[in-house]
Motif scaffolding. Structure first.
Motif, PDB file in Angstrom:
ATOM      1  N   SER A  25      -2.945  24.611  44.005  1.00 25.13           N
ATOM      2  CA  SER A  25      -2.594  24.105  42.378  1.00 25.13           C
ATOM      3  C   SER A  25      -3.079  23.018  41.816  1.00 25.13           C
ATOM      4  N   GLY A  26      -4.094  22.421  42.309  1.00 23.56           N
ATOM      5  CA  GLY A  26      -4.761  21.081  41.845  1.00 23.56           C
ATOM      6  C   GLY A  26      -5.931  21.456  41.115  1.00 23.56           C
ATOM      7  N   ASP A  27      -6.665  20.696  40.648  1.00 25.11           N
ATOM      8  CA  ASP A  27      -7.976  20.639  39.722  1.00 25.11           C
ATOM      9  C   ASP A  27      -8.866  21.503  40.424  1.00 25.11           C
ATOM     10  N   ILE A  28      -9.380  22.524  39.835  1.00 28.20           N
ATOM     11  CA  ILE A  28     -10.215  23.596  40.186  1.00 28.20           C
ATOM     12  C   ILE A  28     -11.635  23.378  39.593  1.00 28.20           C
ATOM     13  N   ASN A  29     -11.672  22.516  38.512  1.00 27.14           N
ATOM     14  CA  ASN A  29     -12.911  22.456  37.699  1.00 27.14           C
ATOM     15  C   ASN A  29     -13.883  21.187  38.444  1.00 27.14           C
ATOM     16  N   THR A  30     -14.076  21.385  39.769  1.00 28.73           N
ATOM     17  CA  THR A  30     -14.938  20.614  40.538  1.00 28.73           C
ATOM     18  C   THR A  30     -15.719  21.182  41.796  1.00 28.73           C
ATOM     19  N   SER A  31     -16.702  20.670  42.116  1.00 27.43           N
ATOM     20  CA  SER A  31     -17.225  21.221  43.449  1.00 27.43           C
ATOM     21  C   SER A  31     -16.914  20.627  44.701  1.00 27.43           C
ATOM     22  N   ALA A  32     -15.923  19.533  44.510  1.00 28.89           N
ATOM     23  CA  ALA A  32     -15.139  19.070  45.501  1.00 28.89           C
ATOM     24  C   ALA A  32     -14.387  20.366  46.434  1.00 28.89           C
ATOM     25  N   ILE A  33     -13.916  21.381  45.753  1.00 29.09           N
ATOM     26  CA  ILE A  33     -13.350  22.554  46.293  1.00 29.09           C
ATOM     27  C   ILE A  33     -14.180  23.107  47.476  1.00 29.09           C
ATOM     28  N   PHE A  34     -15.345  22.888  47.571  1.00 31.06           N
ATOM     29  CA  PHE A  34     -16.238  23.292  48.764  1.00 31.06           C
ATOM     30  C   PHE A  34     -16.851  22.005  49.491  1.00 31.06           C
ATOM     31  N   LEU A  35     -17.009  20.912  48.576  1.00 33.10           N
ATOM     32  CA  LEU A  35     -17.814  19.953  49.453  1.00 33.10           C
ATOM     33  C   LEU A  35     -17.051  18.686  49.837  1.00 33.10           C
ATOM     34  N   ASP A  36     -15.729  18.745  49.328  1.00 33.44           N
ATOM     35  CA  ASP A  36     -14.761  17.689  50.166  1.00 33.44           C
ATOM     36  C   ASP A  36     -13.276  18.564  49.737  1.00 33.44           C
ATOM     37  N   PRO A  37     -13.094  19.824  50.498  1.00 33.00           N
ATOM     38  CA  PRO A  37     -11.995  20.478  50.273  1.00 33.00           C
ATOM     39  C   PRO A  37     -10.768  19.575  50.302  1.00 33.00           C
ATOM     40  N   PRO A  38      -9.662  19.945  49.344  1.00 39.65           N
ATOM     41  CA  PRO A  38      -8.385  19.165  49.767  1.00 39.65           C
ATOM     42  C   PRO A  38      -7.545  19.919  50.744  1.00 39.65           C
ATOM     43  N   GLU A  39      -6.648  19.201  51.169  1.00 36.39           N
ATOM     44  CA  GLU A  39      -6.269  19.358  52.710  1.00 36.39           C
ATOM     45  C   GLU A  39      -5.558  21.029  52.550  1.00 36.39           C
ATOM     46  N   GLU A  40      -5.237  21.534  51.579  1.00 34.20           N
ATOM     47  CA  GLU A  40      -4.676  22.696  51.549  1.00 34.20           C
ATOM     48  C   GLU A  40      -5.570  23.927  51.601  1.00 34.20           C
ATOM     49  N   LEU A  41      -7.048  23.570  51.377  1.00 32.92           N
ATOM     50  CA  LEU A  41      -8.048  24.432  51.428  1.00 32.92           C
ATOM     51  C   LEU A  41      -8.933  24.162  52.696  1.00 32.92           C
ATOM     52  N   VAL A  42      -8.774  23.393  53.380  1.00 33.85           N
ATOM     53  CA  VAL A  42      -9.709  23.068  54.621  1.00 33.85           C
ATOM     54  C   VAL A  42      -9.527  24.238  55.601  1.00 33.85           C
TER      55      VAL A  42
END
Length: 343
Positions: free
Chosen positions: A140-157
């Motif tokens: 539910s965090g910020d999704i307007n960032t390429s960190a989603i795949f380049l530095d995934p938050p813990e929930e998405l690792v």
């Protein structure tokens, strides 16, 4: 002499029969899950042409296949910044869409584009953005960032898919580390390589087929295209599309006729056919992208108007840019990074 006279008509007859056989066919090479069956059926009925559609999963796959020869395709649908590469390699027919009857329907913005000045080779298919798609029930965090795949938050690792489209992924990573599209700066590219190599163990897969897997929850997050995400949200309302604030690609895919096409006239008919507003709307209604043809919106599904995957938020609009055709040096460097990433 008499034998020669007899042989000539036989050869002519063979050529005629081959042409007649080919006249009712059209072979299209297009991205997977991207061609509306209704559009194909309508074209087949209008012109008594049997159409075969073969899928690919990336620009690299398509270009490699076409360049190898012996493919049997008449039409290919590359992304705009790949068109000059096809032209440079002599792979496209100069079919002059700008002189076709329905060219009048092409929106002014798309009539003279950097990748095909004056539209001598291609007609618009669809255009859109490359961003990230996330199941907000998982994250539910910020999704307007390429960190989603380049530095995934813990929930998405371990839960992120990355589409296997080299140009998009490399350039999104370049933007993320602060570089510019098509850079050859070795310092920047080392950061790109290191960022991708470090991120890969946190990914689930590198797969093109995202729509269904986003829909059913198999992919909680993925780099993705806006139309595919729109389709997935239609099946699963917790799917959302993010526009990376660090920068993201804009693109247009374009229909071109191959230089070694066997069914050139049918291919030209198809180019003209998809510039008809009602037919362009069929393309968009299926894959859920904008198409570049004036007058098509009145034939589109109502839910496409104002959809968040199509109407970019104003504060993120400037982060998007059309990727240029990178020079050979840059392409070679990106391919080297991509090859290392596949190991």
């Amino acid at each position: 002499m008499h034998i020669l006279k007899l042989a000539l008509p036989a050869a002519a007859l063979l050529a005629t029969s081959t042409a007649a056989f080919a006249a009712g066919e059209l072979n299209i090479y297009n991205w997977g899950n991207y061609t509306n069956p209704e559009l194909i059926e309508k074209f087949e009925k209008a012109y008594d042409v049997k159409v075969t559609v073969t899928d690919y999963d990336s620009n690299t796959t398509a270009l490699t296949k076409i360049e190898a020869g012996g493919h049997g395709f008449d039409i290919v649908v590359p992304t705009g910044n790949y068109v000059p590469i096809y032209v440079e390699k002599g792979l496209l027919l100069e079919s002059r869409p700008d002189q076709m009857e329905n060219f009048k329907n092409v929106a002014e913005r798309w009539r003279d584009v950097p990748w095909d000045p004056g539209r001598h080779y291609t007609v618009p298919w669809q255009w859109g953005t490359t961003g990230v798609a996330v199941n907000t029930a998982v994250y539910s965090g910020d999704i307007n960032t390429s960190a989603i795949f380049l530095d995934p938050p813990e929930e998405l690792v371990g839960k992120v898919n990355v589409v296997p489209e080299m140009n998009d992924i490399i350039n999104m990573t370049i933007f993320y580390v602060g570089g510019e599209a098509c850079t050859t700066d070795k310092t920047v590219l080392r950061k790109v390589r290191d960022t991708l190599v470090a991120a890969k163990p946190k990914w689930l897969s590198m797969d093109y087929g995202t729509t269904d897997k986003l829909s059913n929850g198999e992919y909680p997050a993925t780099v993705n295209w806006n139309g595919s995400t729109f389709r997935a949200r239609g099946n699963n309302p917790t799917v959302a599309y993010g526009y990376p604030k660090e920068g993201y690609p804009l693109w247009m895919d374009a229909v071109a006729i191959l230089a070694d096409a066997k069914n050139v006239e049918n291919a030209k008919l198809f180019q003209n056919f998809i510039m008809e507003p009602e037919n362009a709307a069929l393309i968009s209604a299926f894959a859920r992208y904008a198409n570049g043809i004036d007058g098509s919106s009145e034939f589109m599904p109502e839910e496409m108007r104002g959809a968040p995957e199509i109407d970019t938020p104003a504060e993120l609009a400037e982060a998007g840019q059309f990727l240029p055709t990178c020079p050979p040096e840059a392409r070679d460097l990106y391919t080297a990074i991509w090859t290392e990433l596949q190991k």
